[in-house]
Each structure stands twice: as C-alpha cells, then as structure tokens.
Design a protein around this motif. Structure first.
Motif, PDB file in Angstrom:
ATOM      1  N   ARG A 198       2.168   4.275   3.649  1.00  0.00           N
ATOM      2  CA  ARG A 198       2.772   3.601   2.501  1.00  0.00           C
ATOM      3  C   ARG A 198       3.928   4.414   1.936  1.00  0.00           C
ATOM      4  N   THR A 199       3.809   5.738   2.019  1.00  0.00           N
ATOM      5  CA  THR A 199       4.921   6.597   1.609  1.00  0.00           C
ATOM      6  C   THR A 199       6.119   6.411   2.531  1.00  0.00           C
ATOM      7  N   LEU A 200       5.863   6.263   3.825  1.00  0.00           N
ATOM      8  CA  LEU A 200       6.955   6.031   4.772  1.00  0.00           C
ATOM      9  C   LEU A 200       7.676   4.726   4.462  1.00  0.00           C
ATOM     10  N   THR A 201       6.930   3.736   4.006  1.00  0.00           N
ATOM     11  CA  THR A 201       7.578   2.487   3.593  1.00  0.00           C
ATOM     12  C   THR A 201       8.430   2.709   2.359  1.00  0.00           C
ATOM     13  N   LYS A 202       7.865   3.351   1.353  1.00  0.00           N
ATOM     14  CA  LYS A 202       8.600   3.560   0.100  1.00  0.00           C
ATOM     15  C   LYS A 202       9.859   4.394   0.282  1.00  0.00           C
ATOM     16  N   MET A 203       9.765   5.469   1.058  1.00  0.00           N
ATOM     17  CA  MET A 203      10.860   6.427   1.130  1.00  0.00           C
ATOM     18  C   MET A 203      11.766   6.245   2.342  1.00  0.00           C
ATOM     19  N   ALA A 255       4.691  -9.013 -10.339  1.00  0.00           N
ATOM     20  CA  ALA A 255       3.342  -8.656  -9.885  1.00  0.00           C
ATOM     21  C   ALA A 255       3.373  -7.907  -8.559  1.00  0.00           C
ATOM     22  N   SER A 256       4.560  -7.752  -7.973  1.00  0.00           N
ATOM     23  CA  SER A 256       4.681  -7.063  -6.684  1.00  0.00           C
ATOM     24  C   SER A 256       4.462  -5.563  -6.848  1.00  0.00           C
ATOM     25  N   LYS A 257       4.374  -4.864  -5.720  1.00  0.00           N
ATOM     26  CA  LYS A 257       4.179  -3.416  -5.731  1.00  0.00           C
ATOM     27  C   LYS A 257       5.505  -2.665  -5.642  1.00  0.00           C
ATOM     28  N   GLY A 258       6.573  -3.330  -6.041  1.00  0.00           N
ATOM     29  CA  GLY A 258       7.869  -2.666  -6.061  1.00  0.00           C
ATOM     30  C   GLY A 258       8.564  -2.703  -4.716  1.00  0.00           C
ATOM     31  N   PHE A 259       9.486  -1.749  -4.512  1.00  0.00           N
ATOM     32  CA  PHE A 259      10.369  -1.790  -3.360  1.00  0.00           C
ATOM     33  C   PHE A 259      10.612  -0.384  -2.812  1.00  0.00           C
ATOM     34  N   CYS A 260      11.052  -0.327  -1.580  1.00  0.00           N
ATOM     35  CA  CYS A 260      11.443   0.958  -1.013  1.00  0.00           C
ATOM     36  C   CYS A 260      12.778   1.387  -1.637  1.00  0.00           C
ATOM     37  N   THR A 261      13.161   2.629  -1.402  1.00  0.00           N
ATOM     38  CA  THR A 261      14.394   3.141  -2.012  1.00  0.00           C
ATOM     39  C   THR A 261      15.617   2.353  -1.550  1.00  0.00           C
ATOM     40  N   GLU A 262      15.675   2.011  -0.257  1.00  0.00           N
ATOM     41  CA  GLU A 262      16.846   1.288   0.260  1.00  0.00           C
ATOM     42  C   GLU A 262      16.967  -0.087  -0.374  1.00  0.00           C
ATOM     43  N   HIS A 263      15.861  -0.801  -0.464  1.00  0.00           N
ATOM     44  CA  HIS A 263      15.934  -2.174  -0.953  1.00  0.00           C
ATOM     45  C   HIS A 263      15.948  -2.249  -2.476  1.00  0.00           C
ATOM     46  N   TYR A 264      15.494  -1.193  -3.144  1.00  0.00           N
ATOM     47  CA  TYR A 264      15.779  -1.080  -4.572  1.00  0.00           C
ATOM     48  C   TYR A 264      17.292  -1.057  -4.773  1.00  0.00           C
ATOM     49  N   ASN A 265      17.980  -0.235  -3.982  1.00  0.00           N
ATOM     50  CA  ASN A 265      19.442  -0.160  -4.074  1.00  0.00           C
ATOM     51  C   ASN A 265      20.087  -1.502  -3.744  1.00  0.00           C
ATOM     52  N   THR A 266      19.570  -2.175  -2.708  1.00  0.00           N
ATOM     53  CA  THR A 266      20.112  -3.476  -2.312  1.00  0.00           C
ATOM     54  C   THR A 266      20.058  -4.467  -3.465  1.00  0.00           C
ATOM     55  N   GLU A 307       7.234   2.833 -11.399  1.00  0.00           N
ATOM     56  CA  GLU A 307       5.779   2.817 -11.560  1.00  0.00           C
ATOM     57  C   GLU A 307       5.069   2.830 -10.212  1.00  0.00           C
ATOM     58  N   ASN A 308       5.591   2.075  -9.256  1.00  0.00           N
ATOM     59  CA  ASN A 308       4.936   2.002  -7.953  1.00  0.00           C
ATOM     60  C   ASN A 308       5.253   3.202  -7.078  1.00  0.00           C
ATOM     61  N   ASP A 349       0.585  -8.506   0.470  1.00  0.00           N
ATOM     62  CA  ASP A 349       0.155  -7.256  -0.168  1.00  0.00           C
ATOM     63  C   ASP A 349       0.857  -6.104   0.547  1.00  0.00           C
ATOM     64  N   CYS A 350       1.980  -5.668   0.015  1.00  0.00           N
ATOM     65  CA  CYS A 350       2.804  -4.678   0.704  1.00  0.00           C
ATOM     66  C   CYS A 350       3.542  -3.819  -0.316  1.00  0.00           C
ATOM     67  N   GLU A 351       4.113  -2.730   0.156  1.00  0.00           N
ATOM     68  CA  GLU A 351       4.849  -1.818  -0.714  1.00  0.00           C
ATOM     69  C   GLU A 351       6.301  -2.237  -0.921  1.00  0.00           C
ATOM     70  N   CYS A 352       6.796  -3.160  -0.088  1.00  0.00           N
ATOM     71  CA  CYS A 352       8.165  -3.656  -0.269  1.00  0.00           C
ATOM     72  C   CYS A 352       8.317  -5.011   0.406  1.00  0.00           C
ATOM     73  N   PRO A 353       8.323  -6.099  -0.359  1.00  0.00           N
ATOM     74  CA  PRO A 353       8.466  -7.425   0.240  1.00  0.00           C
ATOM     75  C   PRO A 353       9.805  -7.619   0.955  1.00  0.00           C
ATOM     76  N   VAL A 354      10.830  -6.892   0.534  1.00  0.00           N
ATOM     77  CA  VAL A 354      12.120  -7.016   1.223  1.00  0.00           C
ATOM     78  C   VAL A 354      12.033  -6.396   2.611  1.00  0.00           C
ATOM     79  N   CYS A 355      11.286  -5.309   2.753  1.00  0.00           N
ATOM     80  CA  CYS A 355      11.028  -4.739   4.083  1.00  0.00           C
ATOM     81  C   CYS A 355      10.310  -5.755   4.969  1.00  0.00           C
TER      82      CYS A 355
END
Length: 238
Positions: A229-234, A157-168, A195-196, A17-23
């Motif tokens: 959680r914002t620090l994880t996302k951004m 079903a995940s909560k999406g990804f941070c900006t860096e790993h979205y790009n990855t 969305e996330n 349960d996290c904001e970015c599984p790649v992180c």
C-alpha cells in the motif's frame, strides 16, 4: 459531451477499496492496451504501422514480454527495428556505419540521428493509447464532482490518492472548477491526501515494529499489507 465522458469506469474505480482510485483507472487502461496490442490486432497493418513508428517505453515493453505472446512481440519488435534501421540509414547517408560527429558541430548540438533516437526513446504506443482516455477520465472526475452529490460523497469517502495523482488532480482542478467550488475541492483533496498518507505511514511503522522481538506477540492490526500500500501511495504501483 456524453460520449466523451466515462462515468462508469470512474465510478467503479471510486467504488474500489484501494489506496488510489486514479491508479486503478490507469491500470485498467494499461491492461486493456497491453491485451489489445498482443491480441489479433498486431497482425493488422495499421496497428503494425503505428507500433513500428512509435515503439515502446521500457515499462511497457517489459509488460508486453510478460504477456507470453512471444511470437507476436517478436513480429512487432522486428517491424520496429526495420523502421529504425531504415530511418537511421537515411539520416546518416551511409548504410554501413553511423558517421562520427563533426569537429565543427556546435557544442551541445545533437546529430540528426541522436535526435531521432532520443525521440524514439521517449515514444511509446501503449502510453499513447492510455493517455487520451486517461485525460477524459480526469475530466469525468471533475464533471461528476460538479454535478453529482453522490459522487462528491464517494470522493470524500475514498482512501485518498498517490502522490502522482494528487498532483494530477490538483493541477487539473482550475481547468474544470472555479470560485468556492474550486476552493472546496482543493481543501477536500488536501485533507484526503494527508490523512490517508499518515494512515498508511502509521501502518508501515507498525509493520516495521512487528520485526522487533518486543512486539512479536502483538497483533498485526492493519499492517500486514502496509508495504504494497505504501508502494501505491508513494510510487503509484498497483
């Protein structure tokens, strides 16, 4: 190919349960690399040889320092300093001082020592240990997405990804997927990301409002941990 896939850590990260599984995957690799470096391995000649050659980036030397094995870190850094001093002495041809840049050197042309030190500044033993396995983790995400319906459901079903790993993931997708499957992945990735990101933004907005006396008696909803959680996302801090 099987021995190069890392299905267990990838599935475990997407089960978290996290904001970015790649992180989560990268953080796990980083923790293992730090523990390995500060464990008994720092006494091994082959490991010490590589750490002496490569050194560490600012982020990872700070983590090594926090590990509390101060003697181990001192020995590692002393060997690295010895190597740098030896290399700089060779490049300057003067063991007492670094030479002043020549007046006849072309503008913008770095000295051999400057080029060497810039290389050292951009070199890190921990990063090198992480990067190779991390690339295989990314490949495994696409392997599972292509081959397993259960993982595709887990992905969506995940909560999406941070900006860096979205790009990855976005940049890597064409290497592993094609045609309609690639289009579907990019569409799903974009939906998950936006969305996330909006969900966390809204939680952060309510977190800010809660500092206003007008909302003091209102419930916190899901905003109490909105800032980390914002620090994880951004900023991919986990």
């Amino acid at each position: 190919m099987k021995e190069k896939l890392h299905t267990i850590p990838v599935n475990e990260a997407f089960d978290t349960d996290c904001e970015c599984p790649v992180c989560v995957m990268r953080k796990s690799l980083e923790t293992k690399a730090i523990d390995f470096t500060m464990g008994p391995s720092y006494m091994e000649d082959d490991v010490r040889g590589v750490t002496s050659q490569m050194g560490f980036c600012k982020t990872h030397v700070e983590l090594l320092y926090k590990h509390q094995n101060r003697l181990g870190l001192a020995l590692i850094l002393k060997s690295h300093m010895d190597k740098v001093i030896k290399d700089v002495e060779k490049k300057t041809g003067n063991q007492s001082k670094i030479s002043v840049p020549s007046l006849f050197k072309k503008k913008g042309e770095a000295s051999e020592v400057v080029s060497y030190l810039e290389h050292i500044e951009n070199s890190c033993y921990i990063c090198s240990k992480i990067d190779g396995t991390f690339e295989r983790y990314i490949a495994t995400i696409f392997h599972l997405y292509h081959n397993e319906d259960v993982f595709r459901q887990k992905f969506n079903a995940s909560k999406g990804f941070c900006t860096e790993h979205y790009n990855t993931l976005s940049m890597a997708a064409p290497q592993y997927l094609s045609g309609e499957e690639l289009n579907r992945f990019i569409t799903e990735l974009n939906t998950l990301f936006l969305e996330n990101l909006k969900r966390v933004r809204d939680d952060l907005d309510w977190f800010i409002d809660k500092f206003d006396y007008r909302y003091a008696n209102e419930p916190w909803k899901n905003s109490k941990d909105a800032l980390p959680r914002t620090l994880t996302k951004m900023n991919h801090i986990i």
